[in-house]
Each structure stands twice: as C-alpha cells, then as structure tokens.
Design a protein around this motif. Structure first.
Motif, PDB file in Angstrom:
ATOM      1  N   PRO A 147       0.870  -1.328  -0.002  1.00 45.52           N
ATOM      2  CA  PRO A 147      -0.027  -0.023  -0.010  1.00 45.52           C
ATOM      3  C   PRO A 147       0.732   1.281  -0.016  1.00 45.52           C
ATOM      4  CG  PRO A 147      -0.804  -1.942   1.533  1.00 45.52           C
ATOM      5  CD  PRO A 147       0.392  -2.011   0.952  1.00 45.52           C
ATOM      6  N   SER A 150       2.044   2.020  -3.503  1.00 44.81           N
ATOM      7  CA  SER A 150       0.817   2.558  -4.143  1.00 44.81           C
ATOM      8  C   SER A 150       1.037   3.966  -4.162  1.00 44.81           C
ATOM      9  CB  SER A 150      -0.309   1.733  -3.925  1.00 44.81           C
ATOM     10  OG  SER A 150      -1.468   2.616  -4.508  1.00 44.81           O
ATOM     11  N   ASN A 151       1.211   4.614  -3.160  1.00 49.94           N
ATOM     12  CA  ASN A 151       0.934   6.009  -2.573  1.00 49.94           C
ATOM     13  C   ASN A 151       2.528   6.567  -3.334  1.00 49.94           C
ATOM     14  OD1 ASN A 151      -0.052   8.326  -1.280  1.00 49.94           O
ATOM     15  ND2 ASN A 151       1.950   8.106  -0.171  1.00 49.94           N
ATOM     16  N   TRP A 201      -4.924   6.603 -11.551  1.00 51.10           N
ATOM     17  CA  TRP A 201      -6.079   5.679 -11.203  1.00 51.10           C
ATOM     18  C   TRP A 201      -5.684   4.053 -11.307  1.00 51.10           C
ATOM     19  CZ3 TRP A 201      -9.123   2.664 -14.320  1.00 51.10           C
ATOM     20  CH2 TRP A 201     -10.109   1.811 -13.531  1.00 51.10           C
ATOM     21  N   THR A 204      -2.630   2.829  -9.313  1.00 52.43           N
ATOM     22  CA  THR A 204      -3.289   2.464  -7.731  1.00 52.43           C
ATOM     23  C   THR A 204      -4.269   1.177  -7.668  1.00 52.43           C
ATOM     24  OG1 THR A 204      -4.784   4.283  -8.020  1.00 52.43           O
ATOM     25  CG2 THR A 204      -2.683   4.767  -7.026  1.00 52.43           C
ATOM     26  N   ARG A 205      -4.705   1.183  -9.059  1.00 48.77           N
ATOM     27  CA  ARG A 205      -5.534  -0.012  -9.018  1.00 48.77           C
ATOM     28  C   ARG A 205      -4.900  -1.237  -9.255  1.00 48.77           C
ATOM     29  NH1 ARG A 205     -11.158  -0.501  -8.352  1.00 48.77           N
ATOM     30  NH2 ARG A 205     -11.541  -1.970 -10.050  1.00 48.77           N
ATOM     31  N   GLY A 208      -3.470  -2.156  -5.970  1.00 41.91           N
ATOM     32  CA  GLY A 208      -4.507  -2.638  -5.199  1.00 41.91           C
ATOM     33  C   GLY A 208      -4.710  -4.142  -5.319  1.00 41.91           C
ATOM     34  N   ALA A 209      -4.705  -4.417  -6.463  1.00 41.12           N
ATOM     35  CA  ALA A 209      -4.854  -5.999  -7.013  1.00 41.12           C
ATOM     36  C   ALA A 209      -3.724  -6.792  -6.486  1.00 41.12           C
ATOM     37  CB  ALA A 209      -5.188  -5.900  -8.598  1.00 41.12           C
ATOM     38  N   HIS A 211      -1.777  -6.046  -3.813  1.00 38.91           N
ATOM     39  CA  HIS A 211      -1.882  -6.056  -2.407  1.00 38.91           C
ATOM     40  C   HIS A 211      -3.032  -7.242  -1.981  1.00 38.91           C
ATOM     41  CE1 HIS A 211      -3.629  -4.659   1.562  1.00 38.91           C
ATOM     42  NE2 HIS A 211      -2.325  -4.953   1.871  1.00 38.91           N
ATOM     43  N   LYS A 212      -4.179  -7.298  -2.617  1.00 38.93           N
ATOM     44  CA  LYS A 212      -5.100  -8.245  -2.477  1.00 38.93           C
ATOM     45  C   LYS A 212      -4.620  -9.813  -2.451  1.00 38.93           C
ATOM     46  CE  LYS A 212      -9.237  -5.371  -3.155  1.00 38.93           C
ATOM     47  NZ  LYS A 212     -10.343  -5.319  -4.254  1.00 38.93           N
ATOM     48  N   ARG A 215      -1.337 -10.028   0.320  1.00 40.56           N
ATOM     49  CA  ARG A 215      -1.421  -9.504   1.649  1.00 40.56           C
ATOM     50  C   ARG A 215      -1.478 -10.683   2.622  1.00 40.56           C
ATOM     51  NH1 ARG A 215      -6.420  -9.852   4.039  1.00 40.56           N
ATOM     52  NH2 ARG A 215      -8.140 -10.711   3.151  1.00 40.56           N
TER      53      ARG A 215
END
Length: 220
Positions: A147, A150-151, A201, A204-205, A208-209, A211-212, A215
């Motif tokens: 995460p 991503s930032n 966008w 970060t998407r 996010g994928a 990370h899921k 994680r």
C-alpha cells in the motif's frame, strides 16, 4: 471549433509522452527500492553511526525541493565529476534517490510491524541475524509495504511533470510545447491533467490488486 481542431492534432503528440512518463516513474521506483531497502534494514538493525548516516541521506533528499535537486545534479554534481548524463537519466536518478529516501521509511515501518518474536524464533532454530532478516522478516515486510508503494507511485507520477524543466519529453513538456504554439492553453493542460489522473488511477488499481493477492492475513 478551433479548440477541437487543436486537440485532434495536438493530443496524440501529448499522449505519446505518457510512455516516457511511465518509464521515468518505473525507473525511479526501481532505483528507489534498490536504495530504500538496504537503508530501511540499516535503520532498524544497523549500528548508531550507520543510522546517523542514513538519517542525513533521508533528511537531504526529503528536505531539498525536487527542482533544485534536478538542477543541482544536472548542472552541478554530475558535470563536476565528468559525467555526461542525459536529462532523462538525471531525472530517473534524482527521482530514484528521492524515492529511496521515502521508501526507506515505508519499508522501515513495515519491518517494525513484524512481531519481534519471529526474529527470536528464527535465531532459536539456528539462523544468523542476516538469514533471519532475509528469509523471515523481509518476505513479510515487503508484502505489508505494497500500500505504501501505491502511494509512492502516485507521488512519483506527479513529480515526474517537473522533469520537463530539464527537457525530458514527458507529458507536461509536450503539453507545454503544444499550448505555447497554439495558444489553446486551457484544453491542452486540462487534457494533460486528465491523463495524469487516468495513469494514477490505473497504477493504484494495479497495486491494489497486487496487495489483495499477496497480503498477509491477520494484518490490517
């Protein structure tokens, strides 16, 4: 009608800068990780003198404005040492060094979030400190840092627009080139801003994928 004609002719040229922007960001992220990971390990496990040295590095690259660093390295430090690097290379190096300072803090926080008992357990089964860090702590910490990456991607993407000051032909440089010759500043710069938003966008998407998928269960 004039604005529409300008957009039809100028936007393909501006959009080609997206590839250069993404290469700059990818290079800076990669270099930042290569720099930030050992810095983070040194901050957590290193001796006092090493932590002090790393602290100075982080303080410098987080405290000096990006534009100043670009000019300092491009016109000062690299020529002083006889290095003739292109504007693109300097942009990647400077953004990478800055990202390394920030990523060191992201990774440091991730390492510190790993329970201390895991290090003790690794030592109990005969691992050295280095083996425990490499094979037990870091595989978990890197997942927790996604995460934060991503930032960092979003920040680097926006910062990359400043590299047009060196002549890097990224999105902002191309938008400025078109706008200054057509005098259609509003539609061109709005389009460039929207392009940055789309790239942010999408990145970060994607993170996010990732990370899921990677994680660690039980960690927020």
């Amino acid at each position: 009608m004039e604005s529409i004609a300008v957009l039809q002719e100028g936007l393909p040229y501006v959009f080609k800068g997206a590839g250069i922007t993404l290469v700059v960001v990818a290079g800076a992220l990669t270099l930042g990780f290569a720099v930030g990971l050992p810095l983070a390990v040194g901050l957590v496990y290193g001796p006092k003198w090493l932590r002090w040295f790393i602290g100075v590095y982080v303080w410098f690259f987080r405290g000096v404005p990006l534009l100043v660093l670009l000019f300092l390295f491009y016109f000062g430090i690299f020529p002083f040492f006889g290095l003739e690097l292109s504007a693109f290379s300097v942009a990647v190096v400077v953004l990478g060094c800055i990202s390394g300072a920030y990523q060191s803090q992201i990774l440091r926080g991730a390492i510190l979030s790993i329970p201390a008992g895991q290090m003790q357990a690794a030592r109990a089964v005969g691992m050295s400190d280095l083996q425990a860090v490499v094979f037990v702590v870091l595989p978990q910490a890197l997942r927790l840092a996604v995460p934060g990456w991503s930032n960092e991607y979003a920040i680097l993407l926006k910062d990359s627009a400043v590299t047009y000051a060196l002549g890097v032909a990224e999105i902002m440089a191309r938008a400025h080139h078109v706008a200054s010759r057509t005098y259609q500043h509003l539609p061109i710069y709005v389009s460039a801003g929207l392009l940055f938003m789309v790239l942010t966008w999408l990145g970060t998407r994607l993170m996010g994928a990732v990370h899921k998928r990677v994680r660690l269960k039980g960690y927020a």
